[in-house]
Design a protein around this motif. Structure first.
Motif, PDB file in Angstrom:
ATOM      1  N   GLY A  59      -4.350  15.608  -2.899  1.00 51.72           N
ATOM      2  CA  GLY A  59      -3.977  14.350  -2.249  1.00 51.72           C
ATOM      3  C   GLY A  59      -3.174  13.409  -3.115  1.00 51.72           C
ATOM      4  N   HIS A  60      -1.981  13.036  -2.629  1.00 53.45           N
ATOM      5  CA  HIS A  60      -1.159  12.069  -3.362  1.00 53.45           C
ATOM      6  C   HIS A  60      -0.690  10.931  -2.464  1.00 53.45           C
ATOM      7  CE1 HIS A  60       1.607  15.245  -1.902  1.00 53.45           C
ATOM      8  NE2 HIS A  60       2.411  14.224  -1.625  1.00 53.45           N
ATOM      9  N   GLU A  61      -1.194  10.853  -1.245  1.00 53.93           N
ATOM     10  CA  GLU A  61      -0.917   9.712  -0.367  1.00 53.93           C
ATOM     11  C   GLU A  61      -2.246   9.003  -0.128  1.00 53.93           C
ATOM     12  OE1 GLU A  61       2.837  11.319   2.290  1.00 53.93           O
ATOM     13  OE2 GLU A  61       0.846  11.473   3.152  1.00 53.93           O
ATOM     14  N   PHE A  62      -2.434   7.872  -0.808  1.00 53.81           N
ATOM     15  CA  PHE A  62      -3.729   7.207  -0.670  1.00 53.81           C
ATOM     16  C   PHE A  62      -3.645   5.745  -1.077  1.00 53.81           C
ATOM     17  CE2 PHE A  62      -3.578   8.938  -4.948  1.00 53.81           C
ATOM     18  CZ  PHE A  62      -4.133   7.953  -5.745  1.00 53.81           C
ATOM     19  N   MET A  63      -4.648   5.007  -0.683  1.00 51.09           N
ATOM     20  CA  MET A  63      -4.790   3.596  -1.035  1.00 51.09           C
ATOM     21  C   MET A  63      -6.278   3.273  -1.008  1.00 51.09           C
ATOM     22  SD  MET A  63      -3.640   1.866   2.600  1.00 51.09           S
ATOM     23  CE  MET A  63      -4.131   0.222   2.070  1.00 51.09           C
ATOM     24  N   GLY A  64      -6.637   2.081  -1.498  1.00 45.66           N
ATOM     25  CA  GLY A  64      -8.055   1.746  -1.468  1.00 45.66           C
ATOM     26  C   GLY A  64      -8.380   0.424  -2.123  1.00 45.66           C
ATOM     27  N   GLU A  65      -9.669   0.166  -2.193  1.00 50.47           N
ATOM     28  CA  GLU A  65     -10.201  -1.084  -2.741  1.00 50.47           C
ATOM     29  C   GLU A  65     -10.627  -0.888  -4.187  1.00 50.47           C
ATOM     30  OE1 GLU A  65     -14.207  -3.803  -2.189  1.00 50.47           O
ATOM     31  OE2 GLU A  65     -13.402  -2.756  -0.428  1.00 50.47           O
ATOM     32  N   LYS A  78     -11.594  -6.699  -8.915  1.00 46.70           N
ATOM     33  CA  LYS A  78     -12.478  -6.024  -7.969  1.00 46.70           C
ATOM     34  C   LYS A  78     -12.318  -6.653  -6.583  1.00 46.70           C
ATOM     35  CE  LYS A  78     -16.008  -4.695 -11.344  1.00 46.70           C
ATOM     36  NZ  LYS A  78     -17.439  -4.819 -11.734  1.00 46.70           N
ATOM     37  N   GLY A  79     -12.228  -5.807  -5.595  1.00 45.00           N
ATOM     38  CA  GLY A  79     -12.071  -6.282  -4.225  1.00 45.00           C
ATOM     39  C   GLY A  79     -10.646  -6.264  -3.719  1.00 45.00           C
ATOM     40  N   ASP A  80      -9.660  -6.204  -4.652  1.00 46.61           N
ATOM     41  CA  ASP A  80      -8.265  -6.114  -4.229  1.00 46.61           C
ATOM     42  C   ASP A  80      -8.017  -4.769  -3.556  1.00 46.61           C
ATOM     43  OD1 ASP A  80      -7.616  -8.583  -5.223  1.00 46.61           O
ATOM     44  OD2 ASP A  80      -6.653  -7.840  -7.048  1.00 46.61           O
ATOM     45  N   LYS A  81      -7.193  -4.779  -2.519  1.00 44.37           N
ATOM     46  CA  LYS A  81      -6.779  -3.517  -1.903  1.00 44.37           C
ATOM     47  C   LYS A  81      -5.384  -3.189  -2.402  1.00 44.37           C
ATOM     48  CE  LYS A  81      -8.222  -2.334   2.134  1.00 44.37           C
ATOM     49  NZ  LYS A  81      -8.454  -2.212   3.603  1.00 44.37           N
ATOM     50  N   ILE A  82      -5.200  -1.956  -2.852  1.00 42.72           N
ATOM     51  CA  ILE A  82      -3.916  -1.565  -3.420  1.00 42.72           C
ATOM     52  C   ILE A  82      -3.427  -0.263  -2.791  1.00 42.72           C
ATOM     53  CG2 ILE A  82      -4.410  -2.706  -5.613  1.00 42.72           C
ATOM     54  CD1 ILE A  82      -4.905   0.061  -6.864  1.00 42.72           C
ATOM     55  N   MET A 153       0.583  -1.404  -5.996  1.00 47.54           N
ATOM     56  CA  MET A 153       0.909  -2.724  -5.464  1.00 47.54           C
ATOM     57  C   MET A 153      -0.251  -3.245  -4.629  1.00 47.54           C
ATOM     58  SD  MET A 153       3.926  -3.722  -2.713  1.00 47.54           S
ATOM     59  CE  MET A 153       2.947  -3.135  -1.311  1.00 47.54           C
ATOM     60  N   LYS A 154      -0.552  -4.529  -4.782  1.00 46.20           N
ATOM     61  CA  LYS A 154      -1.573  -5.154  -3.952  1.00 46.20           C
ATOM     62  C   LYS A 154      -1.066  -5.259  -2.512  1.00 46.20           C
ATOM     63  CE  LYS A 154      -4.525  -9.255  -3.554  1.00 46.20           C
ATOM     64  NZ  LYS A 154      -4.889 -10.568  -4.153  1.00 46.20           N
ATOM     65  N   VAL A 155      -1.917  -4.904  -1.573  1.00 46.15           N
ATOM     66  CA  VAL A 155      -1.538  -4.930  -0.162  1.00 46.15           C
ATOM     67  C   VAL A 155      -1.513  -6.380   0.320  1.00 46.15           C
ATOM     68  CG1 VAL A 155      -2.196  -4.211   2.173  1.00 46.15           C
ATOM     69  CG2 VAL A 155      -2.531  -2.649   0.232  1.00 46.15           C
ATOM     70  N   PRO A 156      -0.414  -6.814   0.915  1.00 48.21           N
ATOM     71  CA  PRO A 156      -0.336  -8.202   1.394  1.00 48.21           C
ATOM     72  C   PRO A 156      -1.243  -8.436   2.591  1.00 48.21           C
ATOM     73  CG  PRO A 156       1.619  -6.983   2.048  1.00 48.21           C
ATOM     74  CD  PRO A 156       0.844  -6.078   1.136  1.00 48.21           C
ATOM     75  N   GLU A 157      -1.605  -9.679   2.792  1.00 46.71           N
ATOM     76  CA  GLU A 157      -2.444 -10.045   3.929  1.00 46.71           C
ATOM     77  C   GLU A 157      -1.724  -9.725   5.237  1.00 46.71           C
ATOM     78  OE1 GLU A 157      -5.534 -11.210   3.909  1.00 46.71           O
ATOM     79  OE2 GLU A 157      -5.674 -11.227   1.715  1.00 46.71           O
ATOM     80  N   GLY A 158      -2.519  -9.356   6.235  1.00 44.84           N
ATOM     81  CA  GLY A 158      -1.977  -9.150   7.569  1.00 44.84           C
ATOM     82  C   GLY A 158      -1.366  -7.794   7.827  1.00 44.84           C
ATOM     83  N   VAL A 159      -1.455  -6.876   6.848  1.00 43.42           N
ATOM     84  CA  VAL A 159      -0.913  -5.524   7.017  1.00 43.42           C
ATOM     85  C   VAL A 159      -2.079  -4.541   7.020  1.00 43.42           C
ATOM     86  CG1 VAL A 159       0.637  -3.763   6.100  1.00 43.42           C
ATOM     87  CG2 VAL A 159       1.190  -6.187   5.809  1.00 43.42           C
ATOM     88  N   THR A 160      -2.128  -3.661   8.007  1.00 47.25           N
ATOM     89  CA  THR A 160      -3.234  -2.714   8.114  1.00 47.25           C
ATOM     90  C   THR A 160      -3.027  -1.524   7.188  1.00 47.25           C
ATOM     91  OG1 THR A 160      -2.243  -1.369   9.874  1.00 47.25           O
ATOM     92  CG2 THR A 160      -3.478  -3.349  10.547  1.00 47.25           C
TER      93      THR A 160
END
Length: 391
Positions: A59-65, A78-82, A153-160
């Motif tokens: 797996g090389h397509e992923f994101m998380g907290e 901690k808690g940032d989604k990237i 990169m940190k995921v911006p607010e409002g993007v799923t």
């Protein structure tokens, strides 16, 4: 933790493996909230990539907290989604400083192995063989992200999650394939393959101003996606002569730009042998250059052939056509970090559709082996598989 692991050709299993741990001050550990099966993962499933070992996490397509950070780490908390690019970047070497992030000189832990195959090392990749660093991938509940202060990169607010997940690979790959082709506006663009990368290459060509977008494909679900993405013409290569149809559409001129989004597993091609040893032969025995051959033939004199499709080893290339037609040939692993911010803006502005591609979603990694097979065999209308391991 649970993870999808490689155990040999066509042998993908959901295993229980040790949880990752912080190994360096620049590391973070993330809890995976979304991950996907990539077409490139099928090359691993088919046994085409040497230096895979039984038990390697894919797996090389992923994101998380972010759940843990290295000592003194400040970019994320901690808690940032990237969202995590598939290639790992040091940010310090000459290649990174030039923006050639896919060619990072320091992130591949097995650089000598890669250099033996390619001449020089390339960046380390998640979940993609020991030749490319031996890093465990993201089809898992948790992942260690090394050098996390550079590429993620940190995921911006409002993007799923589903909207932004593909920034990890296939959206930047499709975009780079279109951008490096030099699309400025008004061109006739021919794209081989409407799989996930082709889907984003179509949309990218449209964003960049292509006047006509010809897509070469035969799978009905992918043809439907291609039309939705902006294809103006479809050529079913099983029913039509691709070269003749492109000449007809372009009034005899040829396509200005050709983009090969298929790569080594093009349908209808022939094998290529002759690597120096048995391990390298695995890279070439199934390489089929049908799409690349057609692209070189069908592009107009003075045109550009762009190759975001994956090739693993030596292949035969029609250099006569390239030279005599004065063609430009451009390719490369995607320098994902380069595109994160501008492509995020396209997502936020709704100029690109990143979710219609997803056909199958699961919260259970245990479903992975069956979904790998379904994706490979294109059954049940499967165009893209996404997992949400965290539920």
């Amino acid at each position: 933790m649970k993870a999808l692991c490689w155990h040999g050709t066509n042998d993908i299993r959901c295993d229980s493996v040790p949880d990752p741990k912080i190994e360096d001050a620049r590391d973070v550990i993330i809890k995976v909230t979304a991950c996907a099966i990539c077409g490139s993962d099928l090359h691993l499933m088919d046994g085409m990539m040497p230096t895979m070992k039984s038990g390697d996490v894919l797996g090389h397509e992923f994101m998380g907290e972010v759940v843990e950070v290295g000592r003194g780490f400040t970019k994320f908390k901690k808690g940032d989604k990237i969202v995590v690019p598939f290639n790992i970047n040091c940010g310090e070497c000459r290649q990174c400083k030039m923006g050639n992030y896919s060619c990072c000189q320091r992130s591949n832990r097995n650089a000598a192995m890669a250099a033996e195959q390619f001449g020089y090392t390339i960046a380390g990749l998640f979940g993609y063989s020991h030749m490319l660093g031996g890093y465990w991938g993201g089809q898992a509940e948790y992942v260690r992200v090394p050098m996390a202060d550079v590429a993620p990169m940190k995921v911006p607010e409002g993007v799923t999650d589903d909207e932004i997940l593909f920034l990890s690979d296939i959206f930047p790959t499709g975009y780079q394939g279109a951008e490096q082709a030099g699309i400025k506006g008004g061109e006739i663009v021919a794209i081989w393959g409407a799989g996930p990368v082709g889907y984003f290459a179509i949309q990218s060509a449209k964003v960049l101003g292509a006047a006509r977008i010809i897509v070469i494909e035969t799978v009905p679900e992918r043809i439907a996606l291609a039309k939705k993405a902006g294809a103006t013409d479809i050529i079913d290569f099983e029913k039509e002569d691709v070269f003749e149809r492109i000449k007809e559409i372009s009034k005899g001129e040829g396509a200005d730009v050709a983009i090969d989004c298929v790569g080594m597993e093009a349908s209808g091609g022939h094998g290529f042998t002759g690597l120096l040893d048995a391990a390298k032969e695995k890279l070439t025995k199934a390489e089929r250059t049908t799409a690349l051959d057609q692209a070189i033939l069908a592009v107009r004199p003075g045109g550009t052939v762009s190759v975001p499709g994956v090739y693993g080893g030596p292949v035969t290339v029609n250099m006569g056509s390239i030279v005599q037609k004065s063609l430009t040939l451009r390719s490369g692993q995607t320098s994902v970090k380069r595109y994160l911010e501008p492509l995020t803006k396209l997502i936020q502005d709704k100029k690109v559709d990143t979710t219609s591609l997803i056909s199958h979603v699961s919260t259970k990694l245990e479903d992975g082996p069956d979904l790998y097979t379904m994706f490979k065999e294109k059954k049940d209308g499967c165009t893209k598989v996404v997992f949400h391991p965290a539920g």
